[in-house]
Design a protein around this motif. Structure first.
Motif, PDB file in Angstrom:
ATOM      1  N   ALA A  74       0.687  -1.508  -0.157  1.00  0.00           N
ATOM      2  CA  ALA A  74      -0.157  -0.134   0.068  1.00  0.00           C
ATOM      3  C   ALA A  74       0.751   0.842  -0.029  1.00  0.00           C
ATOM      4  N   ASP A  75       0.592   3.095  -0.411  1.00  0.00           N
ATOM      5  CA  ASP A  75       0.772   4.085  -0.233  1.00  0.00           C
ATOM      6  C   ASP A  75       0.190   4.413   0.643  1.00  0.00           C
ATOM      7  N   LEU A  76      -0.906   3.897   0.824  1.00  0.00           N
ATOM      8  CA  LEU A  76      -1.355   4.595   1.870  1.00  0.00           C
ATOM      9  C   LEU A  76      -2.807   3.931   2.436  1.00  0.00           C
ATOM     10  N   VAL A  77      -3.065   3.458   4.219  1.00  0.00           N
ATOM     11  CA  VAL A  77      -3.699   2.901   4.572  1.00  0.00           C
ATOM     12  C   VAL A  77      -4.730   3.106   5.489  1.00  0.00           C
ATOM     13  N   VAL A  78      -6.137   3.313   4.994  1.00  0.00           N
ATOM     14  CA  VAL A  78      -6.825   4.044   6.271  1.00  0.00           C
ATOM     15  C   VAL A  78      -7.512   2.742   6.885  1.00  0.00           C
ATOM     16  N   VAL A  79      -7.263   2.693   8.527  1.00  0.00           N
ATOM     17  CA  VAL A  79      -8.047   2.196   9.281  1.00  0.00           C
ATOM     18  C   VAL A  79      -9.046   2.749  10.013  1.00  0.00           C
ATOM     19  N   VAL A  80     -10.586   2.247   9.519  1.00  0.00           N
ATOM     20  CA  VAL A  80     -11.621   3.312  10.175  1.00  0.00           C
ATOM     21  C   VAL A  80     -12.486   2.041  10.444  1.00  0.00           C
ATOM     22  N   GLY A  81     -13.048   1.969  11.858  1.00  0.00           N
ATOM     23  CA  GLY A  81     -14.162   1.679  13.010  1.00  0.00           C
ATOM     24  C   GLY A  81     -13.353   0.522  13.147  1.00  0.00           C
ATOM     25  N   THR A  82     -11.999   0.305  13.979  1.00  0.00           N
ATOM     26  CA  THR A  82     -11.007  -0.724  14.346  1.00  0.00           C
ATOM     27  C   THR A  82     -11.025  -0.282  16.212  1.00  0.00           C
ATOM     28  N   SER A  83     -10.628  -0.753  17.172  1.00  0.00           N
ATOM     29  CA  SER A  83     -10.539  -0.890  18.312  1.00  0.00           C
ATOM     30  C   SER A  83      -8.452  -0.905  18.580  1.00  0.00           C
ATOM     31  N   SER A  84      -8.571  -1.675  17.541  1.00  0.00           N
ATOM     32  CA  SER A  84      -6.866  -2.414  17.583  1.00  0.00           C
ATOM     33  C   SER A  84      -6.696  -3.149  18.466  1.00  0.00           C
ATOM     34  N   VAL A  85      -7.225  -4.181  18.473  1.00  0.00           N
ATOM     35  CA  VAL A  85      -6.721  -4.852  20.303  1.00  0.00           C
ATOM     36  C   VAL A  85      -7.038  -6.567  19.739  1.00  0.00           C
ATOM     37  N   VAL A  86      -7.356  -6.011  18.536  1.00  0.00           N
ATOM     38  CA  VAL A  86      -7.855  -8.059  18.413  1.00  0.00           C
ATOM     39  C   VAL A  86      -6.584  -7.646  17.446  1.00  0.00           C
ATOM     40  N   TYR A  87      -5.744  -9.113  17.701  1.00  0.00           N
ATOM     41  CA  TYR A  87      -4.719  -9.763  17.450  1.00  0.00           C
ATOM     42  C   TYR A  87      -4.620 -11.210  16.983  1.00  0.00           C
ATOM     43  N   PRO A  88      -4.371 -11.635  15.131  1.00  0.00           N
ATOM     44  CA  PRO A  88      -3.392 -10.967  15.046  1.00  0.00           C
ATOM     45  C   PRO A  88      -3.790 -10.031  13.754  1.00  0.00           C
ATOM     46  N   ALA A  89      -4.726  -9.360  13.221  1.00  0.00           N
ATOM     47  CA  ALA A  89      -5.202  -8.955  12.665  1.00  0.00           C
ATOM     48  C   ALA A  89      -4.866  -6.968  12.952  1.00  0.00           C
ATOM     49  N   ALA A  90      -5.038  -6.703  14.516  1.00  0.00           N
ATOM     50  CA  ALA A  90      -4.409  -5.811  14.567  1.00  0.00           C
ATOM     51  C   ALA A  90      -3.041  -5.210  14.405  1.00  0.00           C
ATOM     52  N   GLY A  91      -2.405  -6.550  13.895  1.00  0.00           N
ATOM     53  CA  GLY A  91      -1.074  -5.989  13.721  1.00  0.00           C
ATOM     54  C   GLY A  91      -0.664  -5.474  12.540  1.00  0.00           C
ATOM     55  N   LEU A  92      -1.446  -5.452  10.942  1.00  0.00           N
ATOM     56  CA  LEU A  92      -1.776  -5.511  10.117  1.00  0.00           C
ATOM     57  C   LEU A  92      -1.318  -3.921  10.192  1.00  0.00           C
ATOM     58  N   PRO A  93      -1.984  -2.684  10.645  1.00  0.00           N
ATOM     59  CA  PRO A  93      -1.805  -1.577  11.154  1.00  0.00           C
ATOM     60  C   PRO A  93      -0.635  -0.709  11.202  1.00  0.00           C
ATOM     61  N   GLU A  94      -0.078  -1.797  12.370  1.00  0.00           N
ATOM     62  CA  GLU A  94       1.379  -2.137  12.736  1.00  0.00           C
ATOM     63  C   GLU A  94       2.233  -2.216  11.959  1.00  0.00           C
ATOM     64  N   LEU A  95       2.469  -2.970  11.025  1.00  0.00           N
ATOM     65  CA  LEU A  95       3.193  -3.855   9.693  1.00  0.00           C
ATOM     66  C   LEU A  95       2.940  -1.947   8.613  1.00  0.00           C
ATOM     67  N   ALA A  96       2.235  -1.335   8.631  1.00  0.00           N
ATOM     68  CA  ALA A  96       2.082  -0.388   7.842  1.00  0.00           C
ATOM     69  C   ALA A  96       3.313   0.577   7.924  1.00  0.00           C
ATOM     70  N   VAL A  97       2.283   0.752   9.675  1.00  0.00           N
ATOM     71  CA  VAL A  97       3.416   1.825  10.787  1.00  0.00           C
ATOM     72  C   VAL A  97       4.931   1.744  10.118  1.00  0.00           C
ATOM     73  N   ALA A  98       5.381   0.545  10.511  1.00  0.00           N
ATOM     74  CA  ALA A  98       6.967  -0.041  10.344  1.00  0.00           C
ATOM     75  C   ALA A  98       7.183  -0.093   8.691  1.00  0.00           C
ATOM     76  N   ASN A  99       6.471   0.386   8.152  1.00  0.00           N
ATOM     77  CA  ASN A  99       7.015  -0.122   7.004  1.00  0.00           C
ATOM     78  C   ASN A  99       6.984   1.918   6.516  1.00  0.00           C
ATOM     79  N   GLY A 100       7.248   2.738   7.295  1.00  0.00           N
ATOM     80  CA  GLY A 100       7.066   4.004   7.617  1.00  0.00           C
ATOM     81  C   GLY A 100       5.900   4.196   5.557  1.00  0.00           C
ATOM     82  N   THR A 101       4.364   3.435   6.276  1.00  0.00           N
ATOM     83  CA  THR A 101       3.611   4.131   5.085  1.00  0.00           C
ATOM     84  C   THR A 101       2.309   4.996   5.658  1.00  0.00           C
ATOM     85  N   PRO A 102       2.480   6.068   5.164  1.00  0.00           N
ATOM     86  CA  PRO A 102       1.389   7.266   5.677  1.00  0.00           C
ATOM     87  C   PRO A 102      -0.394   6.054   6.262  1.00  0.00           C
ATOM     88  N   VAL A 103      -0.179   6.417   7.642  1.00  0.00           N
ATOM     89  CA  VAL A 103      -1.413   5.170   8.159  1.00  0.00           C
ATOM     90  C   VAL A 103      -2.321   6.745   8.830  1.00  0.00           C
TER      91      VAL A 103
END
Length: 249
Positions: free
Chosen positions: A182-211
């Motif tokens: 992705a060149d841009l990740v939009v995270v919408v309507g999620t509590s970001s606490v249910v793993y492993p799915a919640a790790g996907l936005p964290e992966l984008a952050v770690a890769n330097g992708t705008p979130v």
């Protein structure tokens, strides 16, 4: 990386949307806990959303998911779902969703990856074969319904991920690829606490992708997101692409 802030047309840009229960709640889809009213109020969620519960009482679990299937079928996509689908006119859009409804598809999105499965697909619990027949509608909840059987003798179950089950390999790998590319990740309507799915936005952050996080409430992702919008999805998403030059500079 293609420009994502200085062009009205985002050709060559990949936008990956990571959606959770909040986007569907605006359509009137109750969360799992909200749906536990009346007949189901005293039922242990583990008993109706685990492989153990399925083995012990498949008729109870099947009845619960038929009721959920009806509730999700009775609502329509909202402006947030429709906005994401419309973005396909401007960019390469992938949707990674934790939701088991089909509202993204019904809104017109063509690349939807369900990391927790879909309540609109079914398969045999023994041989894994897909089940293509219609399931009965259940406008009123009942305590038990016998699930249909496959030709091999197995029981037909919803294609959702229950407690203790692994995420579907194919959907998970497509989701990881959608975030990594992705060149841009939009995270919408999620509590970001249910793993492993919640790790996907964290992966984008770690890769330097705008979130960009869209959520009325703060989440564990908020501090690391590039931009956080304290707005509801149906309000924020329709004009989001046009706001990118201001949001991302």
């Amino acid at each position: 990386m293609p420009s994502i802030t200085h062009s009205r047309y985002f050709g060559g840009v990949q936008v990956t949307v990571f959606s959770g229960a909040g986007i569907s709640a605006e359509s009137g889809v109750p969360t799992f806990r909200d749906a536990e009213t009346g007949l189901w109020a005293q039922v242990d969620p583990y008993e109706i959303s685990s492989s153990h519960g399925w083995r012990a009482h498949p008729e109870r679990v099947w009845a619960w998911y038929l009721w959920r299937h009806h509730m999700m079928s009775a609502v329509a996509p909202n402006d947030a779902h429709r906005a994401v689908a419309a973005w396909e006119d401007y960019a390469d859009v992938h949707v990674v969703t934790q939701n088991v409804d089909n509202l993204h598809e019904r809104a017109g999105s063509n690349r939807v990856h369900h990391v927790h499965g879909s309540l609109f697909e079914f398969h045999c619990d023994r041989c894994g074969a897909g089940y293509l027949d219609e399931v009965p509608d259940m406008p009123e909840p009942v305590a038990t319904v016998e699930p249909p059987r496959c030709g091999c003798g197995g029981l037909i179950r919803p294609n959702v991920v229950w407690f203790g089950e692994p995420l579907p390999d194919d959907a998970w790998q497509r989701s990881v690829d959608a975030v990594v590319n992705a060149d841009l990740v939009v995270v919408v309507g999620t509590s970001s606490v249910v793993y492993p799915a919640a790790g996907l936005p964290e992966l984008a952050v770690a890769n330097g992708t705008p979130v960009i996080e869209v959520n009325p409430e703060p989440t564990p992702l908020s501090d690391s997101a590039t931009v956080t919008l304290r707005e509801k999805a149906a309000s924020a998403l329709p004009g989001l692409l046009q706001r990118l030059p201001v949001l991302l500079g």
